[in-house]
Write a protein that holds these residues in place. Structure first.
Motif, PDB file in Angstrom:
ATOM      1  N   ILE A   1     125.706  88.822   9.168  1.00 23.94           N
ATOM      2  CA  ILE A   1     126.687  89.186   8.146  1.00 23.94           C
ATOM      3  C   ILE A   1     127.212  87.964   7.404  1.00 23.94           C
ATOM      4  CG2 ILE A   1     129.050  90.066   7.845  1.00 23.94           C
ATOM      5  CD1 ILE A   1     128.319  92.260   9.843  1.00 23.94           C
ATOM      6  N   GLN A   2     127.552  86.923   8.139  1.00 27.50           N
ATOM      7  CA  GLN A   2     128.086  85.733   7.482  1.00 27.50           C
ATOM      8  C   GLN A   2     127.070  85.129   6.524  1.00 27.50           C
ATOM      9  OE1 GLN A   2     129.352  82.598  10.124  1.00 27.50           O
ATOM     10  NE2 GLN A   2     130.540  81.575   8.538  1.00 27.50           N
ATOM     11  N   ALA A   3     125.818  85.060   6.967  1.00 31.27           N
ATOM     12  CA  ALA A   3     124.775  84.504   6.102  1.00 31.27           C
ATOM     13  C   ALA A   3     124.528  85.396   4.896  1.00 31.27           C
ATOM     14  CB  ALA A   3     123.486  84.332   6.908  1.00 31.27           C
ATOM     15  N   LEU A   4     124.549  86.694   5.109  1.00 30.70           N
ATOM     16  CA  LEU A   4     124.339  87.642   4.017  1.00 30.70           C
ATOM     17  C   LEU A   4     125.426  87.493   2.951  1.00 30.70           C
ATOM     18  CD1 LEU A   4     123.025  90.282   2.803  1.00 30.70           C
ATOM     19  CD2 LEU A   4     124.644  91.542   4.217  1.00 30.70           C
ATOM     20  N   VAL A   5     126.674  87.502   3.388  1.00 33.87           N
ATOM     21  CA  VAL A   5     127.790  87.404   2.437  1.00 33.87           C
ATOM     22  C   VAL A   5     127.765  86.052   1.728  1.00 33.87           C
ATOM     23  CG1 VAL A   5     130.316  87.323   2.237  1.00 33.87           C
ATOM     24  CG2 VAL A   5     129.224  89.057   3.678  1.00 33.87           C
ATOM     25  N   THR A   6     127.495  84.987   2.488  1.00 36.11           N
ATOM     26  CA  THR A   6     127.444  83.654   1.888  1.00 36.11           C
ATOM     27  C   THR A   6     126.385  83.578   0.798  1.00 36.11           C
ATOM     28  OG1 THR A   6     128.220  82.613   3.940  1.00 36.11           O
ATOM     29  CG2 THR A   6     127.071  81.206   2.355  1.00 36.11           C
ATOM     30  N   ALA A   7     125.190  84.109   1.096  1.00 36.16           N
ATOM     31  CA  ALA A   7     124.101  84.086   0.116  1.00 36.16           C
ATOM     32  C   ALA A   7     124.463  84.896  -1.122  1.00 36.16           C
ATOM     33  CB  ALA A   7     122.828  84.631   0.748  1.00 36.16           C
ATOM     34  N   PHE A   8     125.078  86.040  -0.915  1.00 39.16           N
ATOM     35  CA  PHE A   8     125.457  86.896  -2.042  1.00 39.16           C
ATOM     36  C   PHE A   8     126.513  86.224  -2.922  1.00 39.16           C
ATOM     37  CE2 PHE A   8     127.913  90.281  -4.045  1.00 39.16           C
ATOM     38  CZ  PHE A   8     126.903  91.065  -4.608  1.00 39.16           C
ATOM     39  N   LEU A   9     127.532  85.653  -2.285  1.00 41.10           N
ATOM     40  CA  LEU A   9     128.624  85.048  -3.050  1.00 41.10           C
ATOM     41  C   LEU A   9     128.192  83.762  -3.742  1.00 41.10           C
ATOM     42  CD1 LEU A   9     131.661  85.631  -0.662  1.00 41.10           C
ATOM     43  CD2 LEU A   9     131.047  86.898  -2.724  1.00 41.10           C
ATOM     44  N   GLN A  10     127.337  82.987  -3.103  1.00 39.23           N
ATOM     45  CA  GLN A  10     126.865  81.762  -3.738  1.00 39.23           C
ATOM     46  C   GLN A  10     126.170  82.064  -5.065  1.00 39.23           C
ATOM     47  OE1 GLN A  10     124.413  79.801  -0.791  1.00 39.23           O
ATOM     48  NE2 GLN A  10     126.138  78.621   0.034  1.00 39.23           N
ATOM     49  N   LYS A  11     125.495  83.190  -5.121  1.00 41.14           N
ATOM     50  CA  LYS A  11     124.730  83.516  -6.315  1.00 41.14           C
ATOM     51  C   LYS A  11     125.549  84.268  -7.360  1.00 41.14           C
ATOM     52  CE  LYS A  11     120.212  85.146  -7.755  1.00 41.14           C
ATOM     53  NZ  LYS A  11     118.903  85.690  -7.325  1.00 41.14           N
ATOM     54  N   TYR A  12     126.485  85.127  -6.908  1.00 33.18           N
ATOM     55  CA  TYR A  12     127.119  86.053  -7.853  1.00 33.18           C
ATOM     56  C   TYR A  12     128.642  85.939  -7.946  1.00 33.18           C
ATOM     57  CZ  TYR A  12     122.568  88.329  -7.273  1.00 33.18           C
ATOM     58  OH  TYR A  12     121.220  88.595  -7.220  1.00 33.18           O
ATOM     59  N   ARG A  13     129.268  85.106  -7.133  1.00 35.02           N
ATOM     60  CA  ARG A  13     130.736  85.079  -7.052  1.00 35.02           C
ATOM     61  C   ARG A  13     131.415  84.888  -8.404  1.00 35.02           C
ATOM     62  NH1 ARG A  13     134.062  81.090  -2.917  1.00 35.02           N
ATOM     63  NH2 ARG A  13     136.181  81.569  -3.653  1.00 35.02           N
TER      64      ARG A  13
END
Length: 598
Positions: A461-473
Motif C-alpha cells: 500500500i505504501q509503495a502504491l500510494v507513493t508511486a501514484f502521488l509522485q506522478k499525479y499529486r
C-alpha cells in the motif's frame, strides 16, 4: 382449505388481540432501543479506542484477531452479550404470548423473573443453537422475529445487485440456499419454544421440532404468510390513507397544511408502533397457537402463582402514566414539527458512477466519460484506478478482467502490453482499457473533475500510494480531482503523504458508526445509511457521499437525510430530483419518514 380458513381465523384473532401485546412489546422495544443498544454501541467504541483500532471492516478483522487478542476477546464478549440479550427478548415475548393465550393475567415482574429463570438454564449448546436458529429464520424476512439488536443484519443492496446481475449460476445457488434456510428455519421453529415452555433438553427439543413439523410444514408457512400479510396490508393501507389525506389537505386547505401534517405524522407514528408490535409478535403467536391447536402447549406451571395487583399503588401508577403521556405527547409534537419544517435538504454533489449514466456506454471508458460529461454535467465522474504488474495505472473496476473481457487475468498480474490487447464489452458497446494518463488528459480537457477510487489487492500500500502521488499529486490538486478507497490504509497513507488532497473512505456497511479517520469524507452504500450516521459524521467534520441510489424516491430521501454527495448510475434522474427538491411537500416528508423511519 381447512388450513387456509383456520389461518384467516387466526389472523383475525391475532389482530383483535393486538392491544394485549402492546405493553410488553413496547417495553422490551424501548429497553433495547434506548438503553441496551447505546450501551453496547458505546462499549464497542470504547474497546476499539482502547485498542487503538479506528474502524471495523472486512479488511482488518484478521488483523484484529491476530494482533489484538484482548480487543478480540472483549468484542467476543459483546457479541455473546448480544446473543444472550436477544435470547432474553425472545423468551420474554414468548412467555408473554403464552400467558395471553392461556388467558392468565401476569405481571411484568413475574415475566421478568420467569425469563431470568430460563436464562439460568442456558448451556453452551443452547447458545450455539440459538445463534444458528436466528441464522436460519433471518431468510423468512418480514414475518420472522424482529429484534432491534438484529436490525443491522441485512444484505447490502450492492451485494444483491452483484448476485442478480445476469449471473444464472449465482442466482440459482442463492435462491436454493435461501429456500433451504427457510425450510430448515420452519423445521426447527419449535425447538426453542419446546426448551422454554416445556423445559425440554436441547437434543430432545430439536428432535421433537423436526418430528412435529414433518407433516405441518406448509400449514405453518400458510399461517405465517397470512397472519403477517394481513397485518402488513392493514398497516400499509393506514399509511396510504394518512398520507393521501395530507396530500388533499395541502391541495385544498393549504393554510392548515402544517398543522395537519403534524397530526398526520403522529398518526403514522402510532401505526408504526402497531407495525412494530405485529411484526415482533407474529412468529410467537403462530408458534403458541400452533402448539395449542396440536395439543402440545403445556399447561400453566404448578409453580406459577397469580400475584394480585396492589390497590394502593394503582392511583399513583395511573397518575404517573398520565403525566408521562403528556410529556411524551408534547415531545413528539415538537419533534414532528421540527422534522416537517427542517430545511436540511441540500443540493448534493453529483457523481456519475464509473462515468456511465443509464447504460450510455462502457464503464470507465473514455467514450462514456465524454458522453456523460457533455450530456449530464456531473460535478464528478467516479472511476476506478488499478496498478499493473509493470507499475502503470489503468482505469478498470473489477479485480479480474474475465467478466468484461472474457480473459481470466488480474490487473495487478498483467503488463500494460497485455492490457492493451483486451477489449471490454458492455451495454452493446466495446472499448479498450484506458490508461489513467489518457483518461485524466481527456477529463482535464473537458474540465471534468474526477472522483478517483484507488483499488488494490496484494500491492504494497505504501509503495502504491507513493508511486501514484509522485506522478499525479500536483495535477490532482491543481484540477480539483478527489480520491477515495475501500482500503482504510490507502486513505490514511494518502492523507499522510498529501494532506492537501481531498480523500474519502468507502464503507461497505455501517456497524459501529463513523470510523476514526483522517479522511475528508465517507462514502456509504445507500441501503445501510441512515440519518444518525450522517449526523455523527457531520459532527466529526466529515462529509457523507452515498452510492448508488438510482431512483428518484431514494435520491429524495438521501437528500432529505442531508447527504453531501450522491454517486449514481442515473445522472438524468438525479439532476431532475435536484431540480424538484424545492417542491418537496409535507406529504413527501411523511412518505420519507415511513419508508426510512426518519
Amino acid at each position: 382449505m381447512n388450513y387456509l380458513r383456520h389461518s384467516f381465523i387466526n389472523a383475525r384473532d391475532f389482530l383483535k388481540g393486538t392491544k394485549d401485546y402492546f405493553k410488553n412489546v413496547l417495553l422490551m422495544h424501548g429497553f433495547m432501543l434506548f438503553l441496551l443498544i447505546p450501551i453496547l454501541s458505546n462499549a464497542t467504541k470504547f474497546i476499539l479506542h482502547r485498542g487503538n483500532i479506528r474502524y471495523i471492516s472486512f479488511d482488518n478483522l484478521g488483523d484484529i484477531v491476530l494482533h489484538h487478542p484482548w480487543v478480540s476477546f472483549f468484542l467476543f464478549i459483546i457479541l455473546l452479550g448480544i446473543v444472550l440479550a436477544v435470547f432474553f427478548e425472545f423468551t420474554f415475548l414468548l412467555l408473554s404470548v403464552y400467558f395471553i393465550k392461556k388467558e392468565q393475567p401476569v405481571r411484568l415482574r413475574q415475566l421478568l423473573r420467569m425469563t431470568i429463570q430460563q436464562m439460568r438454564k442456558i448451556r453452551i449448546e443452547t447458545v450455539l443453537f440459538f445463534f444458528f436458529y436466528f441464522f436460519l429464520v433471518l431468510p423468512i424476512g418480514s414475518f420472522s422475529f424482529q429484534s432491534d439488536l438484529l436490525s443491522k443484519v441485512k444484505i447490502p443492496a450492492f451485494i444483491l445487485d452483484f448476485i442478480f446481475e445476469n449471473r444464472l449460476i449465482i442466482i440459482s445457488s442463492f435462491i436454493l440456499f435461501y429456500l433451504l434456510m427457510i425450510y430448515l428455519g420452519i423445521r426447527f421453529i419449535f425447538a426453542l419454544p419446546e426448551m422454554i415452555l416445556r423445559d425440554r433438553p436441547f437434543r430432545l427439543a430439536v428432535k421433537e421440532s423436526w418430528y412435529l413439523t414433518k407433516k405441518r410444514f406448509f400449514a405453518i408457512i400458510a399461517q405465517l404468510f397470512i397472519i403477517t400479510g394481513t397485518a402488513l396490508t392493514l398497516t400499509s393501507l393506514s399509511f396510504v390513507i394518512v398520507i393521501g389525506t395530507q396530500t388533499l389537505v395541502e391541495h385544498f386547505l393549504s393554510d392548515y397544511a402544517l398543522t395537519s401534517a403534524v397530526f398526520a405524522m403522529t398518526l403514522l407514528q402510532f401505526f408504526l408502533l402497531i407495525q412494530i408490535v405485529l411484526s415482533t409478535i407474529a412468529i410467537f403467536y403462530v408458534i403458541v397457537d400452533f402448539m395449542d391447536d396440536e395439543g402440545f402447549l403445556p399447561p400453566i406451571p404448578t409453580w406459577f402463582s397469580d400475584e394480585k395487583s396492589v390497590a394502593k399503588y394503582t392511583g399513583f401508577i395511573q397518575s404517573l402514566l398520565v403525566i408521562t403521556a403528556i410529556f411524551f405527547g408534547v415531545g413528539v409534537s415538537l419533534y414532528n414539527r421540527n422534522y416537517l419544517t427542517d430545511a436540511s435538504s441540500k443540493i448534493p454533489i453529483t457523481a456519475s458512477h464509473r462515468g456511465v449514466s443509464n447504460a450510455n456506454g462502457v464503464q470507465n471508458s473514455i467514450a462514456a466519460l465524454e458522453k456523460t460529461t457533455q450530456q449530464f454535467h456531473p460535478k464528478y465522474v467516479e472511476m476506478d484506478v488499478q496498478q499493473t504488474k509493470d507499475d502503470v495505472f489503468i482505469v478498470y473496476h473489477d479485480f479480474n478482467f474475465k467478466s468484461l473481457t472474457g480473459v481470466n487475468l488480474k490487473p495487478e498480474q498483467a503488463t500494460l502490453a497485455e492490457v492493451k490487447k483486451l477489449t471490454i464489452s458492455e451495454n452493446g458497446q466495446t472499448s479498450p482499457v484506458p490508461t489513467f494518463d489518457d483518461y485524466l488528459d481527456v477529463a482535464d480537457q473537458l474540465n471534468q473533475n474526477l472522483l478517483i477510487e484507488i483499488k488494490t489487492q496484494q500491492k504494497d500500500i505504501q509503495a502504491l500510494v507513493t508511486a501514484f502521488l509522485q506522478k499525479y499529486r500536483l495535477r490532482l490538486e491543481k484540477q480539483g480531482h478527489i480520491l477515495q478507497s475501500l482500503s482504510f490504509d490507502v486513505v490514511e497513507e494518502i492523507k499522510q503523504q498529501a494532506p492537501e488532497l481531498t480523500a474519502g473512505y468507502i464503507l461497505p456497511f455501517n456497524l459501529v458508526g463513523p470510523p476514526i479517520t483522517e479522511a475528508d469524507f465517507l462514502t456509504m452504500e445507500y441501503s445501510t445509511l441512515n440519518r444518525n450516521f450522517i449526523n455523527s459524521a457531520h459532527r466529526d467534520g466529515k462529509q457523507v457521499f452515498v452510492w448508488t441510489p438510482n431512483d428518484e424516491d431514494t435520491m429524495d430521501r438521501m437528500m432529505f437525510y442531508g447527504v453531501d454527495g450522491i454517486i449514481t448510475d442515473q445522472m438524468g434522474i438525479l439532476n431532475a430530483a435536484i431540480t424538484h427538491q424545492d417542491e418537496m411537500t409535507y406529504s413527501d416528508k411523511l412518505f420519507n419518514f415511513v419508508i426510512g423511519i426518519g
